[in-house]
Scaffold this motif. Structure first.
Motif, PDB file in Angstrom:
ATOM      1  N   MET A  80      42.176  39.237  35.079  1.00 22.72           N
ATOM      2  CA  MET A  80      41.796  38.164  35.997  1.00 22.72           C
ATOM      3  C   MET A  80      41.588  36.848  35.270  1.00 22.72           C
ATOM      4  SD  MET A  80      39.403  39.996  38.859  1.00 22.72           S
ATOM      5  CE  MET A  80      40.119  41.262  39.927  1.00 22.72           C
TER       6      MET A  80
ATOM      7  N   ARG B  40      52.247  36.926  37.811  1.00 20.15           N
ATOM      8  CA  ARG B  40      50.899  36.802  38.365  1.00 20.15           C
ATOM      9  C   ARG B  40      50.619  37.891  39.389  1.00 20.15           C
ATOM     10  NH1 ARG B  40      51.074  30.918  37.859  1.00 20.15           N
ATOM     11  NH2 ARG B  40      49.284  30.279  36.596  1.00 20.15           N
TER      12      ARG B  40
ATOM     13  N   ALA C 115      47.774  40.579  38.737  1.00 19.85           N
ATOM     14  CA  ALA C 115      46.665  40.531  39.684  1.00 19.85           C
ATOM     15  C   ALA C 115      46.517  41.861  40.412  1.00 19.85           C
ATOM     16  CB  ALA C 115      46.878  39.399  40.683  1.00 19.85           C
TER      17      ALA C 115
ATOM     18  N   THR D  20      44.152  33.734  36.287  1.00 20.36           N
ATOM     19  CA  THR D  20      43.551  32.521  36.827  1.00 20.36           C
ATOM     20  C   THR D  20      43.365  31.432  35.778  1.00 20.36           C
ATOM     21  OG1 THR D  20      41.290  33.326  36.434  1.00 20.36           O
ATOM     22  CG2 THR D  20      42.301  33.869  38.552  1.00 20.36           C
TER      23      THR D  20
END
Length: 346
Positions: free
Chosen positions: A92, A249, A253, A96
């Motif tokens: 994470m 991503r 994720a 991010t």
């Protein structure tokens, strides 16, 4: 940033950190000590010969040996949950580009909690297999929602916007959880033991349910680690190296949510493990995720086991739940990190 610096950061043949072997050995030794401590310490301390009987003599019928056998499943489950939360935190933070991202801070744990309490209240669920799918759905929907909210406006998904979106979402979902529980005493009784976060109710059935999610999530994390190194340099640099940033991503994720959601479903919302473990490893080894991710699994397991044993000793003859201990440790460290990093992106 020039092309050579990008290559040095992401090339699969880039050098192993000089202290990697030392850090790995220290972590494995600490992990072994944590396993022994988890087996012998608690409301009923275990002597050495009882530990040996419990581990290697299945026919031994002493009380101490029985205690050891019951603690084995708890220890294995704690190791699995700690590893899952450690890797989830690393993923994470990478996805991010937020150095203080964590499942609990981004609201993912609360989303899983909401779906579990809805399942208890409206669907009468009560087993680990039922919890796990609802928790995964709640974690995934919450993660998508927080990232969507944090991406609005100028500048896209900045670290500060993601943290604020996660905090606001977590507060709103916590209110919904309370609104569902308060009028239903039977839901509150069933949910409150799960909500504080604990590995004390672990059994081999829960471990078997959790294992496939743990294996798949960690495999995806390890496979995507080199490309995530490129992503840390920015989308333009990653695209120039041939990385499909959108797919990367999404995969990373999903792996993070899979690990966090499965751990939350079975152990409850345990916070700060992913934050602490990843920062400890990055402090010792640097930012290369090829090394950060595997050692985040080990350090996450160490942190959770230390917290579990600490809770047993502090709360003896009962125990203080591990989620409470990690919150006591993690909250001040989070404040310190936020003050020092000033919410810089990775």
């Amino acid at each position: 940033m020039n092309r050579s610096s990008v290559s040095n950061h992401t090339h699969p043949g880039s050098p192993i950190p000089r202290n990697y072997t030392n850090v790995l050995v220290i972590c494995l030794v600490l992990l072994g000590l944590c396993v022994v401590a988890s087996l012998v310490l608690g409301s009923r301390p275990v002597r050495f010969h009882e530990l040996i009987d419990g581990l290697f003599h299945p026919n031994a019928d002493s009380y101490g040996a029985d205690v050891v056998r019951k603690r084995i499943s708890r220890t294995v489950f704690g190791l699995c949950c700690g590893a899952a939360l450690g890797v989830s935190g690393a993923l994470m933070q990478a996805v991010t580009r937020n150095p203080i991202a964590d499942p609990s801070i981004l609201g993912v744990n609360t989303g899983a909690s909401l779906f579990v309490v809805c399942g208890i209240a409206f669907l009468n669920i009560s087993t680990a297999n039922q919890y796990i799918w609802l928790a995964l759905a709640g974690a995934l929907i919450t993660a998508v929602f927080v990232f969507g909210i944090g991406s609005m406006g100028r500048g896209g998904a900045t670290p500060l916007k993601l943290v604020l979106a996660g905090a606001a979402t977590s507060a709103a979902l916590s209110s919904l959880v309370s609104a569902i529980m308060i009028p239903r005493s039977y839901v509150m009784d069933q949910f409150r033991f799960w909500q504080v976060g604990s590995v004390g109710s672990a059994n081999w059935s829960a471990i078997a349910t959790f294992a496939p999610f743990l294996i798949v999530g960690i495999l995806i994390a390890i496979i995507t680690a080199p490309a995530l190194n490129a992503l840390a340099l920015g989308d333009d640099a990653a695209t120039g190296l041939g990385v499909r940033t959108g797919i990367l991503r999404l995969a990373a994720a999903l792996a993070g949510v899979l690990l966090c959601g499965a751990a939350t479903a079975l152990a409850g919302p345990i916070g700060f493990v992913g934050l602490l473990s990843t920062h400890v490893v990055r402090l010792m080894l640097g930012p290369d995720l090829r090394f950060v991710i595997p050692l985040s699994a080990v350090s996450g397991a160490i942190i959770l086991m230390v917290s579990d044993v600490t809770g047993r000793l502090i709360g003896s003859p009962g125990e203080l739940e591990v989620g409470v201990v990690t919150a006591f440790i993690g909250a001040p460290i989070l404040i310190l990190l936020a003050m020092r990093a000033k919410v810089r992106s990775l």
